[in-house]
Write an enzyme that holds these catalytic residues in place. Structure first.
Site, PDB file in Angstrom:
ATOM      1  N   ASP A  31       0.913  -1.233   0.043  1.00 57.82           N
ATOM      2  CA  ASP A  31       0.352   0.299   0.036  1.00 57.82           C
ATOM      3  C   ASP A  31       1.371   1.496  -0.222  1.00 57.82           C
ATOM      4  O   ASP A  31       0.379   2.043  -0.122  1.00 57.82           O
ATOM      5  CB  ASP A  31      -0.748  -0.279   1.333  1.00 57.82           C
ATOM      6  CG  ASP A  31      -2.245  -0.902   1.594  1.00 57.82           C
ATOM      7  OD1 ASP A  31      -1.942  -1.454   0.195  1.00 57.82           O
ATOM      8  OD2 ASP A  31      -2.621  -1.037   2.243  1.00 57.82           O
ATOM      9  N   ASP A  82      31.614  -2.466  52.093  1.00 59.46           N
ATOM     10  CA  ASP A  82      31.487  -1.440  51.890  1.00 59.46           C
ATOM     11  C   ASP A  82      32.922  -1.172  51.904  1.00 59.46           C
ATOM     12  O   ASP A  82      34.264  -1.583  52.265  1.00 59.46           O
ATOM     13  CB  ASP A  82      30.322  -0.378  51.770  1.00 59.46           C
ATOM     14  CG  ASP A  82      30.012   0.375  50.488  1.00 59.46           C
ATOM     15  OD1 ASP A  82      30.619   1.301  50.386  1.00 59.46           O
ATOM     16  OD2 ASP A  82      29.056  -0.342  50.326  1.00 59.46           O
ATOM     17  N   ASP A  83      33.213   0.631  51.853  1.00 58.79           N
ATOM     18  CA  ASP A  83      34.382   1.177  51.448  1.00 58.79           C
ATOM     19  C   ASP A  83      34.955   1.348  53.025  1.00 58.79           C
ATOM     20  O   ASP A  83      34.102   1.008  54.025  1.00 58.79           O
ATOM     21  CB  ASP A  83      33.752   2.428  51.066  1.00 58.79           C
ATOM     22  CG  ASP A  83      35.347   4.084  50.904  1.00 58.79           C
ATOM     23  OD1 ASP A  83      36.803   2.940  50.852  1.00 58.79           O
ATOM     24  OD2 ASP A  83      34.712   4.795  49.884  1.00 58.79           O
ATOM     25  N   TRP A  85      31.235  -2.446  42.510  1.00 62.12           N
ATOM     26  CA  TRP A  85      31.909  -1.595  41.812  1.00 62.12           C
ATOM     27  C   TRP A  85      31.664  -0.311  41.600  1.00 62.12           C
ATOM     28  O   TRP A  85      30.918  -0.223  40.967  1.00 62.12           O
ATOM     29  CB  TRP A  85      32.639  -2.140  39.985  1.00 62.12           C
ATOM     30  CG  TRP A  85      33.520  -1.298  39.109  1.00 62.12           C
ATOM     31  CD1 TRP A  85      33.462  -0.145  39.232  1.00 62.12           C
ATOM     32  CD2 TRP A  85      34.439  -2.551  38.575  1.00 62.12           C
ATOM     33  NE1 TRP A  85      34.385   0.236  38.294  1.00 62.12           N
ATOM     34  CE2 TRP A  85      34.753  -1.149  37.907  1.00 62.12           C
ATOM     35  CE3 TRP A  85      34.571  -3.250  38.338  1.00 62.12           C
ATOM     36  CZ2 TRP A  85      36.250  -1.797  37.012  1.00 62.12           C
ATOM     37  CZ3 TRP A  85      35.672  -3.489  37.778  1.00 62.12           C
ATOM     38  CH2 TRP A  85      36.717  -2.615  37.083  1.00 62.12           C
ATOM     39  N   ASP A  86      32.264   0.735  42.128  1.00 63.31           N
ATOM     40  CA  ASP A  86      31.730   1.801  42.743  1.00 63.31           C
ATOM     41  C   ASP A  86      32.766   3.368  41.233  1.00 63.31           C
ATOM     42  O   ASP A  86      33.410   3.018  40.921  1.00 63.31           O
ATOM     43  CB  ASP A  86      31.768   3.014  43.966  1.00 63.31           C
ATOM     44  CG  ASP A  86      30.659   3.740  44.136  1.00 63.31           C
ATOM     45  OD1 ASP A  86      30.133   4.013  43.115  1.00 63.31           O
ATOM     46  OD2 ASP A  86      30.545   3.555  45.671  1.00 63.31           O
ATOM     47  N   CYS A 138      27.298   0.912  40.797  1.00 66.09           N
ATOM     48  CA  CYS A 138      27.623   1.859  41.296  1.00 66.09           C
ATOM     49  C   CYS A 138      28.194   3.517  40.651  1.00 66.09           C
ATOM     50  O   CYS A 138      29.149   3.107  40.882  1.00 66.09           O
ATOM     51  CB  CYS A 138      27.435   1.815  42.885  1.00 66.09           C
ATOM     52  SG  CYS A 138      27.382   3.086  43.978  1.00 66.09           S
ATOM     53  N   ASP A 168      22.095   7.046  45.821  1.00 64.77           N
ATOM     54  CA  ASP A 168      22.249   6.612  47.563  1.00 64.77           C
ATOM     55  C   ASP A 168      20.959   7.032  48.601  1.00 64.77           C
ATOM     56  O   ASP A 168      21.116   7.401  49.697  1.00 64.77           O
ATOM     57  CB  ASP A 168      23.749   7.761  47.891  1.00 64.77           C
ATOM     58  CG  ASP A 168      24.994   6.900  47.361  1.00 64.77           C
ATOM     59  OD1 ASP A 168      24.722   5.820  47.257  1.00 64.77           O
ATOM     60  OD2 ASP A 168      25.587   7.522  47.212  1.00 64.77           O
TER      61      ASP A 168
HETATM   62  C1  GLA Z   1      29.126   6.262  46.672  1.00 68.86           C
HETATM   63  C2  GLA Z   1      28.207   5.482  47.110  1.00 68.86           C
HETATM   64  C3  GLA Z   1      27.461   4.636  48.829  1.00 68.86           C
HETATM   65  C4  GLA Z   1      28.865   4.229  49.161  1.00 68.86           C
HETATM   66  C5  GLA Z   1      29.855   4.724  48.987  1.00 68.86           C
HETATM   67  C6  GLA Z   1      31.177   4.588  49.989  1.00 68.86           C
HETATM   68  O1  GLA Z   1      28.692   7.067  47.667  1.00 68.86           O
HETATM   69  O2  GLA Z   1      26.661   5.267  46.056  1.00 68.86           O
HETATM   70  O3  GLA Z   1      27.207   3.027  47.956  1.00 68.86           O
HETATM   71  O4  GLA Z   1      29.913   2.779  48.449  1.00 68.86           O
HETATM   72  O5  GLA Z   1      29.774   5.400  47.816  1.00 68.86           O
HETATM   73  O6  GLA Z   1      32.379   5.636  49.685  1.00 68.86           O
END
Ligand code: GLA
Length: 693
Positions: A41, A334-335, A445-446, A492, A514
């Site tokens: 068409d 975490d950190d 992994w941030d 992250c 966050d």
């Molecule tokens: C970022 C991440 C948080 C945390 C901090 C650590 O802000 O989003 O969840 O892991 O770093 O320093």
């Protein structure tokens, strides 16, 4: 049906969509995208010049526009040839039609440059993918100054584009903006996707959740992206998407090619809800890492908000014990566990275990976590370095930098030049060591800052850094996944700065934001749910008053909110009262009984606090469903709410359970009359489980 050709008309088909373009020597002309129409068409009129000021190129609805001749509109491709010519003239050469793929070959009229426009058809999923490959088939260098993968021309004006704004801690502020006789640009220039615009588009004129035409597309890219919507004076609307041309350039030497990131796009007449479900299924099944996309996600505990940088082996073990008691299945530190990392001012880059905090290394903690029957996960931020670190003192040349310019720190850190082989080896090396020496199942992994002074002296074309950085990062994740297939990765970037299809190709989930305030999260998660699937959305229950908003919300509401994704706990559970722990245990148990529905089901946004007093989200998987409902603020004495469910079978009978209340109703009743809920008081919430008997 796949692909059909009728004369010069090419039809691309999925189950419910048709995409048509026409081959002409001078143009590939876009014809149609939407419902299926007989290909025979279509008969396009020849385009003729209207006036010398209105070029046929701008009037034409091109399938792939490029910088050349009388084009003043936004285009997909701009190159500079070695002799200085900055004008393309691409002619049609060939088309290859396969069952699920179309490749159109275009070639410059003079220069040895080939362009392949590729469509990949996901017939059952009702999704079409599109990308572009540019190949230098000549001797001389070609610089690509701009490359977009996607262009769509829609008839008419008056469209609205949807996307998100936001910033750190407020990812996903939804907006809807008209496209008139001008452009709307969505983009990132930060090096990653960032917390503001996201690499997708949604276009509609009058759509709602369940009704109306919606055109949508998502770019599989995790760096600087750009999406341009343009309302043309000639009565049509264009949408283009690809790599941001900001400060960017790709050089192709003899024989080299470059493939642009893919856009996955679709069309529906059934509103945003249908779009979201289609994308969720598609992303789960076709983009997310295959070795984990069918697995139920564990309930996680993360110690960040409980301890910040003050991590100590014994204290972490205490937290792990409490986490296990509550029902957590994965314990994540975490950190703060490495180098001299006692605050965000030092230690980043020094990936050895801090001896004061962990005198015997990570082993005692990991052994304890494993003995408790949980998996162990750990935080890293591999692309970054603090100037106050051994790594930086040893290798100041490893960060992005320009001559005669001081590097600007952000969160006291600098960005490592990931395009350097030595840096890639260092990053892969420390992660390989960490994973080979420890029983680790999960890596968070941030990436906590965007780029500045984006100079990579090692690169021949310095402006390719924006593309090469993320390629290098994802290549490391890919290699690690190959070597450690049982390790799962979370993307992250200060929360949701890497929520995109580019990252979810390699990572199993996102850290969503966050901001863990459950009220804000309702909005953040709703915006997220437009495109991305719940299985990839990590949500934590944290302590109150919330560190960001100072808001205090009942634990039950916080749980219900986090249960709408993959549940995690992020509070200082050593300090939780017996009552709080009992609530938590019960709710984690409840989550485990419904999580398959949330993680693999179809999502329906039933009510939104954006325009309603209640917020409710329903998930449906086969014969089961779960509905979460929230009343953030009591309005006068109103406490009864009736909610019509969706996605059930009218003819089936369902058992409906809301806490102690149990009753049986037909699907027809639940969808047309609804469930009745009593919610009383600010921040009241409920979960209703519906199951076919
Ligand atoms: C970022 C991440 C948080 C945390 C901090 C650590 O802000 O989003 O969840 O892991 O770093 O320093």
């Amino acid at each position: 049906m796949g692909v059909k050709r009728f004369n010069d008309y090419i039809g691309i088909y999925t189950k419910n969509m048709q995409y048509v373009f026409k081959i002409e020597d001078e143009f590939l002309r876009h014809v149609h995208f939407g419902d299926i129409i007989p290909l025979e068409d279509f008969s396009l009129e020849e385009i003729k010049e209207v006036s010398s000021n209105d070029s046929i190129y701008d009037v034409a609805k091109e399938e792939f526009s490029y910088h050349g001749r009388l084009r003043y509109k936004e285009t997909c491709l701009k190159v500079e040839f070695e002799d200085g010519t900055r004008d393309l003239v691409l002619k049609f050469k060939n088309i290859i039609l396969k069952d699920n793929q179309v490749e159109v070959y275009l070639q410059d009229d003079f220069y040895k440059l080939e362009v392949v426009l590729r469509f990949i058809i996901f017939e059952d999923e009702d999704i079409i993918a599109r990308n572009v490959e540019v190949k230098n088939i000549g001797e001389d260098r070609v610089d690509i100054e701009k490359i977009f993968s996607f262009e769509l021309n829609l008839e008419g004006l008056g469209f609205f584009i949807h996307n998100v704004g936001g910033h750190w801690g407020s990812e996903g502020l939804r907006f809807r903006q008209p496209i008139n006789y001008s452009k709307v640009v969505l983009e990132s220039r930060k090096g990653n996707t960032g917390h503001s615009n996201n690499p997708y588009f949604i276009l509609e004129r009058d759509a709602t959740e369940d009704k109306g035409e919606v055109y949508f597309g998502v770019l599989e890219y995790s760096g600087n992206f750009k999406i341009v919507a343009e309302g043309m004076s000639y009565g049509h609307t264009r949408i283009l998407a690809g790599i941001n041309d900001f400060d960017s350039c790709i050089t192709l030497k003899k024989g080299e090619g470059f493939k642009s990131p893919t856009v996955y796009f679709g069309y529906t007449k059934n509103g945003f809800s249908d779009m979201s479900r289609r994308l969720h299924r598609f992303i789960r099944n076709n983009i997310m890492p295959k070795n984990y996309n069918k697995n139920i996600r564990p309930v996680l505990y993360n110690s960040w908000e409980a301890t910040l940088f003050d991590v100590k082996c014994e204290h972490q073990i205490e937290l792990a014990k409490r986490a296990k008691e509550l029902g957590c299945e994965l314990f994540v530190i975490d950190d703060g566990w490495f180098g001299e990392r006692n605050s965000d001012r030092a230690g980043l880059g020094d990936w050895y275990v801090n001896k004061e905090k962990f005198p015997k290394g990570l082993k005692p903690l990991i052994d304890e976590v494993k003995a408790l029957g949980m998996d162990f996960g750990i935080w890293v931020e591999p692309e970054m370095v603090n100037p106050d670190s051994d790594l930086y003192r040893k290798h100041p040349e490893w960060v992005y930098q320009f001559k005669n310019r001081e590097c600007t720190t952000s969160r006291n850190q600098l960005v490592l030049n990931m395009t350097l082989k030595e840096v890639q080896d260092y990053v892969y090396g420390f992660l390989d060591k960490l994973l080979s020496e420890n029983d680790i199942s999960f890596i968070k992994w941030d990436m906590n800052r965007p780029f500045s002074e984006a100079g990579a002296l090692n690169l021949e074309n310095r402006r390719s850094i924006w593309i090469k950085h993320t390629e290098a990062v994802f290549d490391i994740v890919k290699r690690l996944r190959e070597k450690y297939p049982n390790v799962h990765f979370e993307a992250c970037a200060s929360g949701g700065g890497r929520i995109d299809l580019g990252s979810i190709r390699y990572f199993d989930q996102y850290w969503t934001s966050d901001n863990t305030d459950a009220f804000d999260r309702l909005k953040i998660q709703e915006a997220y749910s437009l495109i991305y699937p719940a299985i990839a959305m990590r949500s934590w229950v944290t302590d109150c008053p919330n560190f960001l908003t100072n808001r205090t919300i009942p634990l039950k509401f916080r749980f219900h909110c986090a249960m709408m994704g993959t549940l995690g706990i992020g509070g200082d559970i050593n300090k939780w009262t017996e009552e709080e722990k009992n609530i938590a245990k019960k709710m984690i148990e409840e989550y485990k009984s419904i999580r398959h529905i949330v993680q693999f089901g179809d999502l329906y946004r039933l009510n939104s606090i954006q325009n309603d007093e209640i917020h409710s989200v329903q998930y449906v998987l086969e014969d089961e469903s779960v509905v979460f409902t929230f009343l953030p603020r009591q309005n006068y004495s109103k406490s009864k709410f009736r909610i019509k469910l969706k996605g059930l079978d009218s003819n089936k009978k369902y058992k409906v359970t809301t806490e102690e209340k149990v009753y049986y109703k037909s699907g027809a009743y639940l969808m047309n009359y609804g469930i009745e809920l009593e919610l009383k008081g600010d921040y009241s919430s409920s979960a209703t489980h519906v199951k076919c008997e």
